[in-house]
Design a protein around this motif. Structure first.
Motif, short mmCIF file in Angstrom:
data_model
loop_
_atom_site.label_atom_id
_atom_site.label_comp_id
_atom_site.label_asym_id
_atom_site.label_seq_id
_atom_site.Cartn_x
_atom_site.Cartn_y
_atom_site.Cartn_z
N VAL A 100 0.83 -1.19 0.00
CA VAL A 100 0.00 0.00 0.00
C VAL A 100 0.88 1.25 0.00
N SER A 101 1.92 1.24 0.84
CA SER A 101 2.80 2.41 0.92
C SER A 101 3.52 2.66 -0.40
N VAL A 102 3.96 1.60 -1.06
CA VAL A 102 4.64 1.76 -2.35
C VAL A 102 3.67 2.32 -3.39
N GLY A 103 2.44 1.87 -3.36
CA GLY A 103 1.43 2.39 -4.28
C GLY A 103 1.15 3.86 -4.05
N LEU A 104 1.04 4.25 -2.78
CA LEU A 104 0.82 5.66 -2.47
C LEU A 104 2.02 6.52 -2.86
N LEU A 105 3.21 6.00 -2.65
CA LEU A 105 4.42 6.73 -3.04
C LEU A 105 4.47 6.92 -4.55
N THR A 106 4.14 5.87 -5.30
CA THR A 106 4.13 5.95 -6.76
C THR A 106 3.08 6.95 -7.24
N TYR A 107 1.89 6.89 -6.68
CA TYR A 107 0.83 7.83 -7.04
C TYR A 107 1.26 9.26 -6.74
N ASP A 108 1.83 9.49 -5.57
CA ASP A 108 2.25 10.83 -5.17
C ASP A 108 3.32 11.35 -6.13
N GLY A 152 0.68 18.09 2.72
CA GLY A 152 -0.75 17.85 2.63
C GLY A 152 -1.28 16.97 3.74
N LEU A 153 -2.59 16.93 3.83
CA LEU A 153 -3.25 16.13 4.85
C LEU A 153 -2.90 14.65 4.71
N GLY A 154 -2.78 14.18 3.48
CA GLY A 154 -2.41 12.78 3.25
C GLY A 154 -1.00 12.47 3.72
N ASP A 155 -0.12 13.47 3.71
CA ASP A 155 1.25 13.27 4.20
C ASP A 155 1.29 13.16 5.71
N ILE A 156 0.21 13.50 6.37
CA ILE A 156 0.13 13.43 7.83
C ILE A 156 -0.72 12.23 8.26
N VAL A 157 -1.86 12.05 7.61
CA VAL A 157 -2.83 11.03 8.03
C VAL A 157 -2.35 9.60 7.73
N VAL A 158 -1.83 9.34 6.55
CA VAL A 158 -1.42 7.98 6.19
C VAL A 158 -0.29 7.48 7.10
N PRO A 159 0.77 8.27 7.34
CA PRO A 159 1.79 7.79 8.30
C PRO A 159 1.24 7.64 9.71
N ALA A 160 0.31 8.50 10.11
CA ALA A 160 -0.28 8.38 11.45
C ALA A 160 -1.07 7.08 11.59
N LEU A 161 -1.82 6.72 10.55
CA LEU A 161 -2.56 5.45 10.58
C LEU A 161 -1.61 4.26 10.61
N THR A 162 -0.54 4.33 9.83
CA THR A 162 0.45 3.25 9.83
C THR A 162 1.11 3.12 11.20
N THR A 163 1.45 4.25 11.80
CA THR A 163 2.09 4.25 13.12
C THR A 163 1.15 3.69 14.18
N LEU A 211 8.10 2.24 17.62
CA LEU A 211 9.24 3.14 17.69
C LEU A 211 9.96 3.25 16.34
N SER A 212 10.00 2.18 15.59
CA SER A 212 10.59 2.22 14.24
C SER A 212 9.75 3.09 13.31
N ALA A 213 8.44 2.98 13.42
CA ALA A 213 7.56 3.79 12.58
C ALA A 213 7.69 5.28 12.91
N ILE A 214 7.77 5.60 14.19
CA ILE A 214 7.94 7.00 14.60
C ILE A 214 9.28 7.54 14.10
N ALA A 215 10.34 6.75 14.25
CA ALA A 215 11.67 7.18 13.79
C ALA A 215 11.68 7.36 12.27
#
Length: 120
Positions: free
Chosen positions: A1-9, A67-78, A105-109
């Protein structure tokens, strides 16, 4: 999912330069040369973006946009990483000490490193 979002972005920000002008009917000589995402982000006013001064003096737009997606998606993953760490503790597969949250802790870092690399 993350790779797909990165590619789309990546495609939406860097590979649609000038396409917004074609869609809106503005000639390429008179347009801004921005991508579709940047042109939309410039026009939207609301709590969907964080704007801060750009570190690139040669940038066509003097601000960087988070953007909001740059904040929300990592927050959900974390938060998902924290839930998995807690579930492993409940099942007894991981020691229940206060510092036993390696995924969280790895996700936060990683998120902090990503934000720093974005600004630099």
């Amino acid at each position: 999912v993350s790779v797909g979002l990165l590619t789309y972005d990546y495609l939406a920000v860097f590979k649609t330069v000038g396409l917004a002008n074609v869609i809106s009917g503005v000639s390429s000589a008179g347009g801004t040369g921005d991508s579709i995402m940047v042109s939309v982000a410039k026009q939207v006013s609301g709590p969907l973006k964080i704007i801060f001064p750009s570190s690139n003096p040669n940038a066509t737009y003097p601000f960087s946009i988070l953007g909001l997606g740059d904040i929300v998606v990592p927050a959900l993953t974390t938060s998902l990483c924290l839930r998995v760490d807690k579930a492993l503790q409940v099942e007894g597969k991981r020691e229940a000490t206060p510092g036993a949250r390696p995924l969280f802790l790895s996700a936060i870092a990683g998120y902090a490193l990503g934000l720093v690399l974005t600004v630099v």
